[in-house]
Design a protein around this motif. Structure first.
Motif, PDB file in Angstrom:
ATOM      1  N   SER A 165       0.835  -1.196   0.000  1.00  0.00           N
ATOM      2  CA  SER A 165       0.000   0.000   0.000  1.00  0.00           C
ATOM      3  C   SER A 165       0.866   1.240   0.000  1.00  0.00           C
ATOM      4  O   SER A 165       2.002   1.232   0.488  1.00  0.00           O
ATOM      5  N   ASP A 166       0.312   2.320  -0.545  1.00  0.00           N
ATOM      6  CA  ASP A 166       1.024   3.597  -0.552  1.00  0.00           C
ATOM      7  C   ASP A 166       1.231   4.093   0.876  1.00  0.00           C
ATOM      8  O   ASP A 166       2.272   4.697   1.170  1.00  0.00           O
ATOM      9  N   SER A 177       4.159   2.194   2.488  1.00  0.00           N
ATOM     10  CA  SER A 177       5.409   2.591   1.828  1.00  0.00           C
ATOM     11  C   SER A 177       5.854   3.972   2.299  1.00  0.00           C
ATOM     12  O   SER A 177       7.042   4.210   2.556  1.00  0.00           O
TER      13      SER A 177
END
Length: 367
Positions: A189-190, A193
């Motif tokens: 997932s963003d 990250s």
């Protein structure tokens, strides 16, 4: 009633008013601790550099020291001061603050809610952690596992737990650590990250605080959702109000976290009172919220209150980093529950046993 049992009393607020009238910071001889009940005293304690979140001689509770639950506990930013608190906070807080509410709404809407007490409880206790787990990159099936493990893990955060619960919490901590190790090996997932990119500490500390994010979501969101439903049960006319505005007043008027503690590290003066190193201060956040010095007409539930001030999510260096996310998840969940046209008047409720939380649990009438 005493300042601790008040958290789960049907109506502790007249008692809090009495405490404020006596003095903002007083010693309770039976509990052997100081009680901060006024807005001035609460603000002073939360801001004081010598008021720490854990006693120096016991950074991890003895009941869990030496096991994985204790390892996680000892690295949580909420249980530390100084660099061990600032490092994970500086990585996690900015990313939580910019999450898209529409994504949260979609994740909440995707969950099945049945029109009964079981469905309400599931929405309160299971839904929020599943949303956070999904935001971090877990699949729906994995998110359900994360929620179940989190429900077991939170037992290590309260002295009310028995040996079986503490053993389950230790096992849950081990499994949660393993799940996050696998997730971090290839962030999906963003959000995760971005958190990982910002984080400057070691992976074990990051894992502990991701577990902490789930555990704080579990109880705080459940209490906020449940107390909002109780407000609607008591005042049906509130259904016509904005859910966001309703939540904002509920978190002030009847907060899910009623109190917290601080431990005096060095003798000092707080709110005009001398306290000594080793003293414990019970900080009554819910009482301070209803102090007339903080909010006008504090005993009235005013959805459109101007200049609302609240200590429910903490204050200063330990203010909750996930406040916006908690409010977003709670708001979406309340809307979903109301959309299922559940008759709140047909639900019984009691408060979950706790030393600081005000979290209702619902049951069907006649059950």
């Amino acid at each position: 009633m005493d300042p601790i049992s008040a958290a789960t009393h049907v109506d502790p607020y007249p008692y809090y008013a009495q405490l404020r009238a006596d003095s903002g910071l007083t010693f309770h001889p039976e509990l052997k601790l100081w009680v901060a009940s006024s807005a001035q005293a609460v603000c002073a304690v939360l801001a004081h550099a010598d008021c720490r979140v854990r006693p120096a001689q016991e950074p991890v509770p003895k009941a869990i020291a030496g096991g994985m639950a204790g390892e996680v506990f000892g690295q949580l930013m909420r249980m530390n001061d100084g660099a061990r608190q600032r490092c994970p906070r500086s990585a996690i807080e900015p990313e939580l603050a910019v999450l898209d509410p529409d994504v949260v709404n979609a994740l909440v809407a995707a969950r099945l809610i049945t029109a009964d007490a079981h469905g309400v409880n599931q929405a309160m206790f299971a839904g929020p952690v599943c949303v956070v787990a999904a935001l971090l990159g877990f699949t729906p099936a994995q998110a359900r596992v994360i929620n179940e493990l989190t429900a077991d893990f939170v037992a290590c955060l309260t002295p009310l737990s028995n040996d079986l619960q503490l053993a389950a919490a230790a096992a849950a901590a081990e499994q949660l650590r393993g799940e996050f190790i696998e997730l971090l090996a290839e962030p999906a997932s963003d959000l995760l990250s971005a958190i990982r990119q910002r984080f400057a500490g070691d992976e074990e500390t990051l894992i502990a605080n991701l577990i902490g994010l789930c555990s704080q979501t579990f109880e705080a969101c459940a209490g906020l959702i449940g107390n909002t439903l109780l407000a609607l049960r008591r005042q049906p006319a509130l259904r016509g109000e904005s859910v966001e505005a309703l939540l904002s007043e509920v978190q002030r008027f009847d907060p899910p976290v009623q109190n917290t503690r601080r431990f005096v590290a060095a003798s000092c003066e707080i709110a005009g009172v001398r306290v000594e190193a080793g003293d414990v201060i019970l900080v009554l956040l819910a009482s301070a919220n209803r102090d007339p010095a903080l909010n006008e007409r504090p005993e009235q539930f005013l959805v459109n209150r101007e200049n609302r001030r609240s200590f429910s999510f903490g204050s200063g260096r330990h203010q909750c980093p996930g406040q916006a996310l908690a409010m977003s998840i709670a708001g979406a969940t309340v809307r979903e529950i109301l959309g299922h046209e559940i008759d709140l008047n047909r639900l019984n409720w009691h408060y979950r046993p706790s030393l600081n939380g005000r979290i209702p649990v619902f049951s069907d009438m006649g059950a």
